[in-house]
Design a protein around this motif. Structure first.
Motif, PDB file in Angstrom:
ATOM      1  N   THR A 372     -69.680 -19.856 -13.715  1.00  0.00           N
ATOM      2  CA  THR A 372     -70.663 -20.817 -13.468  1.00  0.00           C
ATOM      3  C   THR A 372     -71.896 -20.315 -12.580  1.00  0.00           C
ATOM      4  O   THR A 372     -72.965 -20.783 -12.682  1.00  0.00           O
ATOM      5  CB  THR A 372     -70.294 -22.114 -12.895  1.00  0.00           C
ATOM      6  OG1 THR A 372     -69.244 -22.792 -13.859  1.00  0.00           O
ATOM      7  CG2 THR A 372     -71.287 -23.171 -12.398  1.00  0.00           C
ATOM      8  N   ILE A 373     -71.332 -19.449 -11.616  1.00  0.00           N
ATOM      9  CA  ILE A 373     -72.299 -18.940 -10.794  1.00  0.00           C
ATOM     10  C   ILE A 373     -73.336 -18.007 -11.633  1.00  0.00           C
ATOM     11  O   ILE A 373     -74.540 -17.975 -11.381  1.00  0.00           O
ATOM     12  CB  ILE A 373     -71.667 -17.983  -9.888  1.00  0.00           C
ATOM     13  CG1 ILE A 373     -70.816 -18.659  -8.923  1.00  0.00           C
ATOM     14  CG2 ILE A 373     -72.473 -17.058  -8.957  1.00  0.00           C
ATOM     15  CD1 ILE A 373     -69.709 -17.855  -7.862  1.00  0.00           C
ATOM     16  N   LYS A 374     -72.987 -17.338 -12.411  1.00  0.00           N
ATOM     17  CA  LYS A 374     -73.903 -16.554 -13.263  1.00  0.00           C
ATOM     18  C   LYS A 374     -74.660 -17.437 -14.285  1.00  0.00           C
ATOM     19  O   LYS A 374     -75.795 -16.948 -14.373  1.00  0.00           O
ATOM     20  CB  LYS A 374     -72.699 -15.396 -14.272  1.00  0.00           C
ATOM     21  CG  LYS A 374     -73.546 -14.781 -15.372  1.00  0.00           C
ATOM     22  CD  LYS A 374     -74.404 -13.673 -14.465  1.00  0.00           C
ATOM     23  CE  LYS A 374     -74.929 -12.452 -15.399  1.00  0.00           C
ATOM     24  NZ  LYS A 374     -75.730 -12.822 -16.286  1.00  0.00           N
ATOM     25  N   GLN A 375     -74.260 -18.275 -14.716  1.00  0.00           N
ATOM     26  CA  GLN A 375     -75.023 -19.233 -15.620  1.00  0.00           C
ATOM     27  C   GLN A 375     -76.150 -19.813 -14.758  1.00  0.00           C
ATOM     28  O   GLN A 375     -77.157 -19.804 -15.385  1.00  0.00           O
ATOM     29  CB  GLN A 375     -73.818 -20.351 -16.123  1.00  0.00           C
ATOM     30  CG  GLN A 375     -74.659 -21.307 -17.209  1.00  0.00           C
ATOM     31  CD  GLN A 375     -73.625 -22.348 -17.664  1.00  0.00           C
ATOM     32  OE1 GLN A 375     -72.712 -22.674 -17.057  1.00  0.00           O
ATOM     33  NE2 GLN A 375     -74.172 -23.165 -18.593  1.00  0.00           N
ATOM     34  N   VAL A 376     -75.936 -20.379 -13.823  1.00  0.00           N
ATOM     35  CA  VAL A 376     -76.770 -20.958 -13.096  1.00  0.00           C
ATOM     36  C   VAL A 376     -77.915 -20.052 -12.389  1.00  0.00           C
ATOM     37  O   VAL A 376     -78.854 -20.365 -12.576  1.00  0.00           O
ATOM     38  CB  VAL A 376     -76.201 -21.839 -11.872  1.00  0.00           C
ATOM     39  CG1 VAL A 376     -77.515 -22.220 -10.973  1.00  0.00           C
ATOM     40  CG2 VAL A 376     -75.462 -22.846 -12.008  1.00  0.00           C
ATOM     41  N   SER A 377     -77.408 -18.966 -12.130  1.00  0.00           N
ATOM     42  CA  SER A 377     -78.394 -17.810 -11.611  1.00  0.00           C
ATOM     43  C   SER A 377     -79.415 -17.455 -12.814  1.00  0.00           C
ATOM     44  O   SER A 377     -80.357 -17.096 -12.789  1.00  0.00           O
ATOM     45  CB  SER A 377     -77.571 -16.398 -11.443  1.00  0.00           C
ATOM     46  OG  SER A 377     -78.622 -15.277 -10.990  1.00  0.00           O
ATOM     47  N   ASP A 378     -78.704 -17.225 -13.930  1.00  0.00           N
ATOM     48  CA  ASP A 378     -79.430 -16.964 -15.140  1.00  0.00           C
ATOM     49  C   ASP A 378     -80.484 -18.126 -15.657  1.00  0.00           C
ATOM     50  O   ASP A 378     -81.772 -18.206 -15.977  1.00  0.00           O
ATOM     51  CB  ASP A 378     -78.372 -16.741 -16.607  1.00  0.00           C
ATOM     52  CG  ASP A 378     -78.052 -15.641 -16.422  1.00  0.00           C
ATOM     53  OD1 ASP A 378     -78.353 -14.629 -15.340  1.00  0.00           O
ATOM     54  OD2 ASP A 378     -76.993 -15.237 -17.045  1.00  0.00           O
ATOM     55  N   SER A 381     -83.487 -18.927 -12.196  1.00  0.00           N
ATOM     56  CA  SER A 381     -84.340 -17.806 -11.585  1.00  0.00           C
ATOM     57  C   SER A 381     -83.700 -17.150 -10.478  1.00  0.00           C
ATOM     58  O   SER A 381     -84.171 -16.938  -9.413  1.00  0.00           O
ATOM     59  CB  SER A 381     -85.706 -18.344 -11.085  1.00  0.00           C
ATOM     60  OG  SER A 381     -86.439 -18.995 -12.530  1.00  0.00           O
ATOM     61  N   GLY A 382     -82.356 -16.753 -10.764  1.00  0.00           N
ATOM     62  CA  GLY A 382     -81.540 -16.128  -9.528  1.00  0.00           C
ATOM     63  C   GLY A 382     -81.078 -17.120  -8.573  1.00  0.00           C
ATOM     64  O   GLY A 382     -80.455 -16.783  -7.705  1.00  0.00           O
ATOM     65  N   TYR A 383     -80.882 -18.537  -8.793  1.00  0.00           N
ATOM     66  CA  TYR A 383     -80.456 -19.341  -7.808  1.00  0.00           C
ATOM     67  C   TYR A 383     -78.999 -19.021  -7.466  1.00  0.00           C
ATOM     68  O   TYR A 383     -78.451 -19.309  -8.646  1.00  0.00           O
ATOM     69  CB  TYR A 383     -80.934 -20.841  -8.315  1.00  0.00           C
ATOM     70  CG  TYR A 383     -80.106 -21.860  -7.008  1.00  0.00           C
ATOM     71  CD1 TYR A 383     -81.421 -22.120  -5.985  1.00  0.00           C
ATOM     72  CD2 TYR A 383     -79.226 -22.533  -7.201  1.00  0.00           C
ATOM     73  CE1 TYR A 383     -80.885 -22.868  -4.930  1.00  0.00           C
ATOM     74  CE2 TYR A 383     -78.936 -23.476  -6.254  1.00  0.00           C
ATOM     75  CZ  TYR A 383     -79.744 -23.484  -5.048  1.00  0.00           C
ATOM     76  OH  TYR A 383     -79.466 -24.688  -3.979  1.00  0.00           O
ATOM     77  N   ALA A 413     -71.895 -24.958   1.137  1.00  0.00           N
ATOM     78  CA  ALA A 413     -71.907 -23.638   1.693  1.00  0.00           C
ATOM     79  C   ALA A 413     -72.851 -22.712   1.167  1.00  0.00           C
ATOM     80  O   ALA A 413     -73.384 -22.809   0.090  1.00  0.00           O
ATOM     81  CB  ALA A 413     -70.368 -22.838   1.725  1.00  0.00           C
ATOM     82  N   HIS A 414     -73.299 -21.774   2.155  1.00  0.00           N
ATOM     83  CA  HIS A 414     -74.412 -20.688   1.687  1.00  0.00           C
ATOM     84  C   HIS A 414     -73.557 -19.754   0.998  1.00  0.00           C
ATOM     85  O   HIS A 414     -72.364 -19.430   1.197  1.00  0.00           O
ATOM     86  CB  HIS A 414     -74.994 -20.363   3.032  1.00  0.00           C
ATOM     87  CG  HIS A 414     -76.227 -19.443   2.783  1.00  0.00           C
ATOM     88  ND1 HIS A 414     -76.286 -18.246   1.951  1.00  0.00           N
ATOM     89  CD2 HIS A 414     -77.455 -19.544   2.898  1.00  0.00           C
ATOM     90  CE1 HIS A 414     -77.190 -17.670   1.973  1.00  0.00           C
ATOM     91  NE2 HIS A 414     -78.268 -18.349   2.385  1.00  0.00           N
ATOM     92  N   GLY A 426     -71.528 -10.504 -11.412  1.00  0.00           N
ATOM     93  CA  GLY A 426     -72.140  -9.281 -11.772  1.00  0.00           C
ATOM     94  C   GLY A 426     -73.765  -9.583 -11.150  1.00  0.00           C
ATOM     95  O   GLY A 426     -74.585  -8.946 -11.429  1.00  0.00           O
ATOM     96  N   LEU A 427     -73.633  -9.995 -10.155  1.00  0.00           N
ATOM     97  CA  LEU A 427     -75.213 -10.193  -9.322  1.00  0.00           C
ATOM     98  C   LEU A 427     -74.956  -9.712  -7.951  1.00  0.00           C
ATOM     99  O   LEU A 427     -74.131  -9.222  -7.530  1.00  0.00           O
ATOM    100  CB  LEU A 427     -75.353 -11.711  -9.009  1.00  0.00           C
ATOM    101  CG  LEU A 427     -75.217 -12.738 -10.225  1.00  0.00           C
ATOM    102  CD1 LEU A 427     -75.193 -14.088  -9.775  1.00  0.00           C
ATOM    103  CD2 LEU A 427     -76.281 -12.413 -10.911  1.00  0.00           C
ATOM    104  N   SER A 428     -75.999  -9.325  -7.211  1.00  0.00           N
ATOM    105  CA  SER A 428     -76.148  -8.542  -6.037  1.00  0.00           C
ATOM    106  C   SER A 428     -75.724  -9.442  -4.854  1.00  0.00           C
ATOM    107  O   SER A 428     -75.716 -10.483  -4.822  1.00  0.00           O
ATOM    108  CB  SER A 428     -77.674  -8.399  -5.780  1.00  0.00           C
ATOM    109  OG  SER A 428     -78.431  -7.536  -6.639  1.00  0.00           O
TER     110      SER A 428
END
Length: 466
Positions: A372-378, A381-383, A413-414, A426-428
């Motif tokens: 889900t983290i990856k999907q939303v980032s994709d 725009s990197g959110y 949380a941040h 797979g994100l920075s």
């Protein structure tokens, strides 16, 4: 306004006494005897208010016997001026009718700041009036501890002791607690789980003789009604921003202790047009199993990527069960006794079906969190989502029953507090805000203790000079 215990045997109290007591003397949780109600017309009149003024309007009925409105205004505005976004709880859109409400712009980057920044100020006000000093004893699975410490570090009348499960919180969460080197702040790493820490807190409140009558214990965990009260506000804030009272709004809430989503339930009972409340859990899913299968049963705790929700028993769930059982304290006390004895309860089928008219639930695995983290980032725009918020977004996408109604996930949380999940996606790795950039270089101070009440009490006595 008077507050009564969910178990029916403790005396009704005013707000100040409830805030200082935390847990009721009969072992129950305090809840208002009756709730204020806002008509649709009254809700519409709140639309133009900024967050602090909205908070004053929503909380005023709960504290009227404790604070005059002018004093409440001062305390509330002082509380939220330390947040680092002008909107305090801004909404970010992910998709059509899908939003997250960012609750991480407070000093410790977590939603707990909304209540605990306020609670520290309210406690100092009460203790100043009484000429008393108090000991805050709390347990944290991550965020409560740092928020409580930040909210109380400047309190003149409070010493604060926070227990966290040793090596079971994230490094950022730990350091946000243990790098506060104020004389009145004491961190304890307990060799056990969060539930062990919570059990130590409850046992200490039940027998406060170790304080030798010189101090009172105060709870900052979500059993304290003041925390629920403060959290009700941001449900109003989100719903008003998205068209209430003319439009309904639904919410998906990552929750372990049931406090945050219970605040949404209270907001609805106060007149906010909430269509659906979605309970979002990780694999420690006692709440999901209740709403899915009518089984509220303890299971072995499992560490996850969302440690703030690694909880076996949800303390605030008792408040909902009180309503489910017609606000009958005697009946609820028998239910909770059965749970203590067997570790498992269910409720009458008709009562369960009634609850399910509002609540639905979903459980996410660590793999689904990362996905889900990856999907939303994709998609956005990197959110970045933190793992707890990802659980909420996943649940919203699975359970949202009426797509014409806006769905808001509470971003609790941040993402910088949980970099492992972001990296696994797979994100920075996210960077700390500038004002926290040196967190990993700051000196730490904490004490590792065994899961033993006597040892914890000796430590507290030593620090207080008792």
């Amino acid at each position: 306004m008077k507050y009564i215990s969910t178990r029916g045997q403790a005396p009704a109290l005013g707000f100040e006494d409830v805030m200082l007591a935390g847990l009721a003397s009969d072992g129950g949780l305090y809840i208002p005897e009756s709730l204020p109600h806002f008509s649709a017309e009254e809700v519409s009149q709140l639309v133009e208010l900024d967050y602090p003024d909205l908070a004053v309007e929503i909380m005023r009925p709960f504290v009227a016997d404790f604070l005059e409105e002018e004093k409440l205004q001062v305390i509330v505005h002082d509380t939220y001026k330390v947040f680092r976004h002008k909107a305090v709880a801004p909404l970010t859109q992910l998709d059509t009718n899908e939003w997250v409400m960012e609750l991480f712009h407070g000093p410790t980057l977590a939603f707990k700041d909304f209540a605990l920044q306020l609670l520290g100020r309210l406690l100092d006000e009460a203790l100043e009036r009484r000429g008393e000093k108090a000991v805050i004893l709390g347990a944290t699975s991550g965020d409560t501890g740092s928020a409580a410490i930040e909210g109380c570090r400047a309190c003149e009348h409070v010493d604060i002791f926070i227990m966290h499960p040793h090596k079971r919180v994230s490094e950022v969460q730990r350091r946000q607690m243990t790098t506060v080197l104020a004389d009145n702040v004491h961190n304890i790493a307990v060799e056990g789980t969060f539930d062990d820490c919570q059990a130590l807190v409850k046992a200490s409140f039940a027998d406060q003789s170790f304080l030798k009558g010189e101090r009172r214990l105060v709870a900052v965990n979500s059993i304290n009604w003041a925390r629920i009260m403060a959290q009700v506000v941001y449900y109003f804030h989100a719903a008003l921003s998205l068209g209430a009272p003319e439009k309904e709004v639904s919410f998906s809430v990552p929750t372990g202790n049931f406090g945050d989503i219970f605040a949404g339930y209270i907001a609805r009972k106060m007149g906010l047009p909430i269509k659906q409340l979605i309970v979002a859990t990780n694999r420690n899913d006692i709440l999901h199993r209740f709403f899915a299968d009518n089984s509220y049963a303890k299971e072995q705790l499992a560490p996850t990527l969302s440690p703030s929700m690694d909880i076996m028993v949800s303390s605030n769930f008792e408040r909902l069960l009180f309503d489910v059982h017609d606000r009958d304290g005697q009946q609820l006390a028998a239910v909770m006794k059965a749970f203590d004895e067997t570790g498992s309860i269910s409720v009458d089928e008709a009562r369960w079906q009634a609850v399910k008219q509002l609540f639905t639930s979903n459980r996410s695995s660590d793999e689904e969190v990362v996905s889900t983290i990856k999907q939303v980032s994709d998609e956005c725009s990197g959110y970045l989502l933190d793992p707890h918020t990802a659980i909420g977004v996943k649940a919203a996408r699975v359970c949202h029953s009426d797509k014409s109604v806006p769905i808001v996930t509470l971003a609790t949380a941040h993402p910088v507090k949980f970099p492992e999940s972001v990296v696994r996606a797979g994100l920075s790795e996210p960077e700390l805000p500038l004002w926290l950039a040196d967190l990993h270089e700051r000196p730490e101070l904490y004490t590792v203790l065994s899961d033993d009440k006597a040892e914890v009490h000796r430590f507290i006595q030593e620090k207080l000079g008792l």
